[in-house]
Motif scaffolding. Structure first.
Motif, PDB file in Angstrom:
ATOM      1  N   HIS A  15       0.863  -1.143  -0.111  1.00 18.70           N
ATOM      2  CA  HIS A  15      -0.007   0.085   0.030  1.00 18.70           C
ATOM      3  C   HIS A  15       0.708   1.112   0.094  1.00 18.70           C
ATOM      4  CE1 HIS A  15      -3.913   0.452   1.222  1.00 18.70           C
ATOM      5  NE2 HIS A  15      -3.826   1.309   0.682  1.00 18.70           N
ATOM      6  N   GLU A  24       0.099   1.872   3.756  1.00 18.94           N
ATOM      7  CA  GLU A  24      -0.016   3.161   3.875  1.00 18.94           C
ATOM      8  C   GLU A  24       0.636   3.785   5.171  1.00 18.94           C
ATOM      9  OE1 GLU A  24      -0.870   5.777   1.393  1.00 18.94           O
ATOM     10  OE2 GLU A  24      -2.435   4.194   1.044  1.00 18.94           O
ATOM     11  N   ASP A 137      -1.576   0.584  -5.397  1.00 22.02           N
ATOM     12  CA  ASP A 137      -1.984   1.840  -5.982  1.00 22.02           C
ATOM     13  C   ASP A 137      -1.094   1.982  -7.494  1.00 22.02           C
ATOM     14  OD1 ASP A 137      -3.650   2.089  -4.349  1.00 22.02           O
ATOM     15  OD2 ASP A 137      -2.559   3.479  -2.948  1.00 22.02           O
TER      16      ASP A 137
END
Length: 317
Positions: A15, A24, A137
């Protein structure tokens, strides 16, 4: 992603994770353990990841040569190493596939810099590239590949099936996804080491398993999957091409490099697991980490390193 014990030297880029992917804002530095990316000193962590990868190199090399020797193996012109960490495995893949461009994909600039330096030292700078991306992503920007190597990376992604489908979409016809997932956790000491309660490593592994589940539960968009990798390949349109496990068997007494790695791993667990460990186990770990203690890891003659790393292959027809 970084590969850590039992998961391999890759780092977090998933992430935004390490084996090589990143979640993230987090980096995975040991089985199930995460730190905020800004908290990690990559001048310290980078060499640790390189050390781990170098110790496990025989496993990675055997896996890569197995892939290269398959009757169904395509001509490998481009390789993506997802969650490449410091690039040790990236460069190994460039050696095993001498006609290929190999792209290290990671979300940590400091580790990509290490990859470039490592490739230059080995004379591979003309074929090893680096690409900063957080997976999933950044999948769309990676381009096509004949081989995608994901070393202990997929389990750091919330929706593993969706990410695997993303890998499949990047493959050229005949291309292969290689997932290094599973295997057996390393063992480094006898069950009874003569101090404390026997079974210390089994207790450390149990904590590790719980930490891993916490990590999975905290991932964005996490979905539970039965870890039947062949079934997952089939679900995303890839044909399972086989599974093999590769043994790392370094018997006692360990050479200094492998011993240094073992000491590093025990020191990390002593720090990470302090709240879960009993006072007795903490005392034992302190003795094991004392370089002057005859029962310590630096001086004891019975320290070994035994592990198995499993690789699963899926092919695009």
């Amino acid at each position: 992603m970084s590969q850590h014990t039992g998961h391999g030297p890759h780092h977090n880029t998933a992430h935004s994770h390490h084996p090589d992917q990143a979640h993230e804002g987090h980096r995975h530095t040991a089985h199930g353990h995460h730190q905020e990316a800004g908290d990690i000193d990559w001048d310290v962590m980078g060499p640790m990841l390189e050390q781990e990868a170098e110790v496990g190199r025989p496993q990675y090399e055997a896996a890569a040569r197995w892939i290269a020797g398959l009757p169904t193996a395509p001509k490998v012109r481009r390789v993506l190493d997802i969650g490449s960490g410091p690039g040790v495995v990236t460069c190994l893949l460039a050696e095993v596939f001498p006609e290929a461009e190999v792209v290290a994909v990671d979300g940590t600039p400091a580790l990509l810099e290490r990859t470039r330096d490592h490739a230059e030292r080995l004379g591979l700078g003309d074929r090893v590239r680096t690409h900063r991306a957080d997976i999933p992503d950044g999948l769309d920007g990676l381009g096509e590949a004949d081989l995608i190597w994901a070393g202990n990376a997929l389990h750091h992604m919330g929706d593993q099936r969706a990410v695997l489908a993303g890998f499949a979409a990047l493959l050229r016809p005949g291309g292969t996804v290689a997932l290094a997932e599973g295997g057996l956790q390393p063992r480094r000491l006898p069950r009874d080491i003569g101090i404390g309660r026997p079974g210390l490593e089994a207790r450390l592994e149990a904590i590790d398993v719980d930490r891993f589940e916490e990590m999975r539960a905290a991932l964005p968009g996490t979905k539970r999957e039965t870890e039947d990798w062949s079934a997952l390949f089939t679900a995303v349109g890839l044909a399972p091409q086989g599974t093999r496990s590769f043994l790392l068997d370094l018997p006692a007494p360990l050479a200094d490099g492998a011993r240094d790695h073992v000491i590093t791993e025990f020191a990390r667990r002593r720090q990470m697991f302090e709240k879960e460990l009993t006072a007795e186990d903490i005392a034992v770990l302190d003795r094991l980490l004392d370089p002057d203690d005859p029962a310590g890891l630096r001086r004891r003659p019975d320290v070994f390193l035994l592990s198995a790393r499993t690789v699963h292959l899926g092919r695009r027809d």
